[in-house]
Enzyme design. Structure first.
Site, PDB file in Angstrom:
ATOM      1  N   GLY A 218      46.524  35.925  38.957  1.00 13.65           N
ATOM      2  CA  GLY A 218      45.872  36.654  37.884  1.00 13.65           C
ATOM      3  C   GLY A 218      45.161  35.696  36.940  1.00 13.65           C
ATOM      4  N   GLU A 259      50.673  32.038  43.151  1.00 17.95           N
ATOM      5  CA  GLU A 259      49.802  32.164  44.313  1.00 17.95           C
ATOM      6  C   GLU A 259      48.363  32.441  43.897  1.00 17.95           C
ATOM      7  OE1 GLU A 259      52.438  34.958  46.153  1.00 17.95           O
ATOM      8  OE2 GLU A 259      51.379  36.637  45.236  1.00 17.95           O
ATOM      9  N   PRO A 260      47.721  31.435  43.332  1.00 23.29           N
ATOM     10  CA  PRO A 260      46.340  31.612  42.881  1.00 23.29           C
ATOM     11  C   PRO A 260      45.347  31.546  44.043  1.00 23.29           C
ATOM     12  CG  PRO A 260      47.056  29.376  42.472  1.00 23.29           C
ATOM     13  CD  PRO A 260      48.237  30.098  43.051  1.00 23.29           C
ATOM     14  N   GLY A 261      44.336  32.386  43.981  1.00 23.56           N
ATOM     15  CA  GLY A 261      43.224  32.298  44.921  1.00 23.56           C
ATOM     16  C   GLY A 261      41.987  31.865  44.150  1.00 23.56           C
ATOM     17  N   ARG A 298      30.492  41.090  45.944  1.00 20.81           N
ATOM     18  CA  ARG A 298      31.215  41.278  44.684  1.00 20.81           C
ATOM     19  C   ARG A 298      30.395  41.979  43.587  1.00 20.81           C
ATOM     20  NH1 ARG A 298      33.249  37.972  41.715  1.00 20.81           N
ATOM     21  NH2 ARG A 298      35.349  38.775  41.474  1.00 20.81           N
ATOM     22  N   CYS A 328      18.854  47.229  53.683  1.00 23.66           N
ATOM     23  CA  CYS A 328      18.208  48.516  53.447  1.00 23.66           C
ATOM     24  C   CYS A 328      19.176  49.496  52.822  1.00 23.66           C
ATOM     25  CB  CYS A 328      17.579  49.038  54.723  1.00 23.66           C
ATOM     26  SG  CYS A 328      16.145  48.039  55.127  1.00 23.66           S
ATOM     27  N   GLU A 329      19.452  49.210  51.592  1.00 24.36           N
ATOM     28  CA  GLU A 329      20.331  49.980  50.750  1.00 24.36           C
ATOM     29  C   GLU A 329      20.207  49.286  49.399  1.00 24.36           C
ATOM     30  OE1 GLU A 329      24.715  51.560  51.279  1.00 24.36           O
ATOM     31  OE2 GLU A 329      23.817  51.046  53.181  1.00 24.36           O
ATOM     32  N   TYR A 356      36.396  35.216  47.448  1.00 25.61           N
ATOM     33  CA  TYR A 356      36.055  36.587  47.833  1.00 25.61           C
ATOM     34  C   TYR A 356      34.563  36.772  48.095  1.00 25.61           C
ATOM     35  CZ  TYR A 356      40.720  36.945  45.971  1.00 25.61           C
ATOM     36  OH  TYR A 356      42.044  36.722  45.738  1.00 25.61           O
TER      37      TYR A 356
HETATM   38  C1  LIG Z   1      44.913  38.443  46.206  1.00 29.04           C
HETATM   39  C2  LIG Z   1      46.272  38.016  45.872  1.00 29.04           C
HETATM   40  C3  LIG Z   1      46.475  36.872  45.090  1.00 29.04           C
HETATM   41  C4  LIG Z   1      45.357  36.036  44.520  1.00 29.04           C
HETATM   42  O1  LIG Z   1      44.712  36.634  43.444  1.00 29.04           O
HETATM   43  P1  LIG Z   1      43.575  35.824  42.641  1.00 29.04           P
HETATM   44  O2  LIG Z   1      43.106  36.755  41.599  1.00 29.04           O
HETATM   45  O3  LIG Z   1      42.509  35.457  43.606  1.00 29.04           O
HETATM   46  O4  LIG Z   1      44.208  34.595  42.092  1.00 29.04           O
HETATM   47  C5  LIG Z   1      47.772  36.491  44.863  1.00 29.04           C
HETATM   48  N1  LIG Z   1      48.817  37.198  45.355  1.00 29.04           N
HETATM   49  C6  LIG Z   1      48.649  38.298  46.109  1.00 29.04           C
HETATM   50  C7  LIG Z   1      49.832  39.017  46.632  1.00 29.04           C
HETATM   51  C8  LIG Z   1      47.378  38.748  46.385  1.00 29.04           C
HETATM   52  O5  LIG Z   1      47.221  39.852  47.121  1.00 29.04           O
END
Ligand SMILES: *Cc1c(COP(=O)(O)O)cnc(C)c1O
Length: 401
Positions: A218, A259-261, A298, A328-329, A356
């Site tokens: 988050g 768990e950051p993405g 996005r 084409c949209e 993403y």
């Molecule tokens: C997508 C996801 C994340 C990563 O969220 P970010 O906003 O990209 O940091 C972490 N944990 C779980 C379970 C997710 O599905």
């Protein structure tokens, strides 16, 4: 990386192309681990759905990260990139029991998010430790599409169902080794986050054999000028001290997991496209580029803002443009944005294109997915070829009709 580096990548690899800056990924990782330096057992599991190229995964592994996965295929990619099963957590939602058992066979940490499967899994495999995904019903951030902790969310087991969880655990004699939450995509208010953490601590007290508490993600990163972002340092300071205090209460040193993405890869990414045509209409100036929501969805999907820079004329006089794609949209990347004057053939750079973006790309309009390049040690390395026409034909079976 510098604008000249992006310019030369656009020349060498042609457009459209995704570019990722390895140094930025490393520095984000360092920033996060530094903020939690006081926690003896810290685990950063990179949420690979943000960007899942094998070379990116290898870079994460080198930095010391584990992996957060949401499908069996992500688990397989993680193993392929060299992660040990113990470094991978599988946090799916809505998948079949078969898929969970497949992940179990591969030896990864399981995270279960519904009572039905908790009961079935515990009855069948009481010896396999599992983590439980809790929904604390704390609303983080403002966008309902990307907030997953609220009351109507499909994610996690409600905090109000703890008595039922406990009954299942007792009846099956299963082994719970972790507690997890992932409340949403934007931590802006640290008080709100710490409030959710307290709920997790309360929950944790019910389980005697925990090894870790996973606070999900988050972390918000800025996408445009003036955007607020998560204050990682303040979060680190406040959550760390509360966590260590909780470990004392609990009577054991637990691992603090995240768990950051987006936080790790968003700002490391750039998407380079070429302007095909400038079209003046009665009301605006369109810049149509050689891409669309088939490559970067996005803005259309979430209303996300990606800052756009004209790297062919960075010092040019600013004008208002609507940047659109070739699909084409209606595929508007941005409306009424001031961008340095654009000439047909110029290269535009979308910022924050690490998370993403490529992973959500498709073949809509029978277009090909672009190449990916990693900028590492001052060199541009191709880490995925652009698709070719053969890729569109693969798996199709032509029958006589
Ligand atoms: C997508 C996801 C994340 C990563 O969220 P970010 O906003 O990209 O940091 C972490 N944990 C779980 C379970 C997710 O599905």
């Amino acid at each position: 990386m510098k604008i000249e580096d992006l310019q030369s990548i656009a020349k060498t690899f042609s457009s459209p192309v995704y570019v990722y800056d390895a140094d930025k990924i490393s520095s984000q990782y360092q920033r996060l681990t530094n903020a939690f330096a006081n926690v003896p057992h810290l685990r950063i599991n990179y949420a690979m759905k943000a960007l899942s190229n094998l070379s990116i995964l290898k870079l994460m592994k080198k930095l010391g990260a584990g992996l957060d996965t949401v499908s069996i295929q992500e688990v397989q990619l993680g193993l392929r990139a060299g992660f040990a099963p113990s470094q991978i957590i599988f946090t799916p939602n809505g998948v079949s029991m078969n898929e969970i058992e497949e992940a179990m066979q591969l030896g990864v940490q399981l995270n279960i998010d519904n009572l039905s499967f908790l009961e079935q899994f515990g009855s069948k495999h009481p010896e396999v430790p599992v983590c439980i995904r809790i929904n604390p019903h704390v609303m983080a951030g403002g966008n309902a599409n990307i907030s997953v902790g609220h009351i109507d969310s499909k994610f996690g087991i409600s905090i109000h169902q703890i008595p039922h969880i406990l009954r299942i655990v007792e009846n099956t004699k299963m082994h719970i080794n972790g507690i997890h939450m992932h409340t949403g995509s934007d931590i802006l208010d640290i008080d709100v986050f710490l409030y959710a953490a307290e709920i997790l601590f309360e929950t944790a007290k019910h389980f005697k054999d925990l090894q870790f508490i996973d606070f999900g993600s988050g972390f918000k990163v800025p996408y445009k000028e003036g955007d607020i972002q998560t204050n990682i340092e303040e979060l680190g300071e406040r959550l760390s001290s509360r966590f260590l205090e909780f470990c004392k209460e609990y009577g054991r040193d637990l691992t603090l997991a995240f768990e950051p993405g987006k936080f790790l890869v968003s700002q490391a990414g750039y998407f380079l496209v070429k302007v095909n045509v400038i079209k003046q209409t009665t009301s605006t100036v369109f810049a149509a580029v050689d891409s669309g929501f088939n490559h970067l969805i996005r803005p259309m999907f979430y209303g996300a803002t990606h800052y756009i820079e004209n790297i062919s004329n960075p010092q040019g006089r600013k004008r208002f443009y609507s940047v659109v794609g070739y699909v084409c949209e209606t595929d508007t990347f941005a409306s009424n944005k001031q961008i340095a004057e654009i000439t047909e053939g110029d290269i535009l750079c979308f910022h924050n294109a690490g998370a993403y973006c490529y992973t959500m790309a498709s073949n809509y309009n029978s277009r090909l997915r672009p190449a990916e390049v990693l900028w590492i040690n001052n060199e541009a390395k191709l880490i995925r070829k652009a698709e070719s026409f053969d890729d569109l034909l693969r798996n199709q079976i032509e029958i006589d009709v």
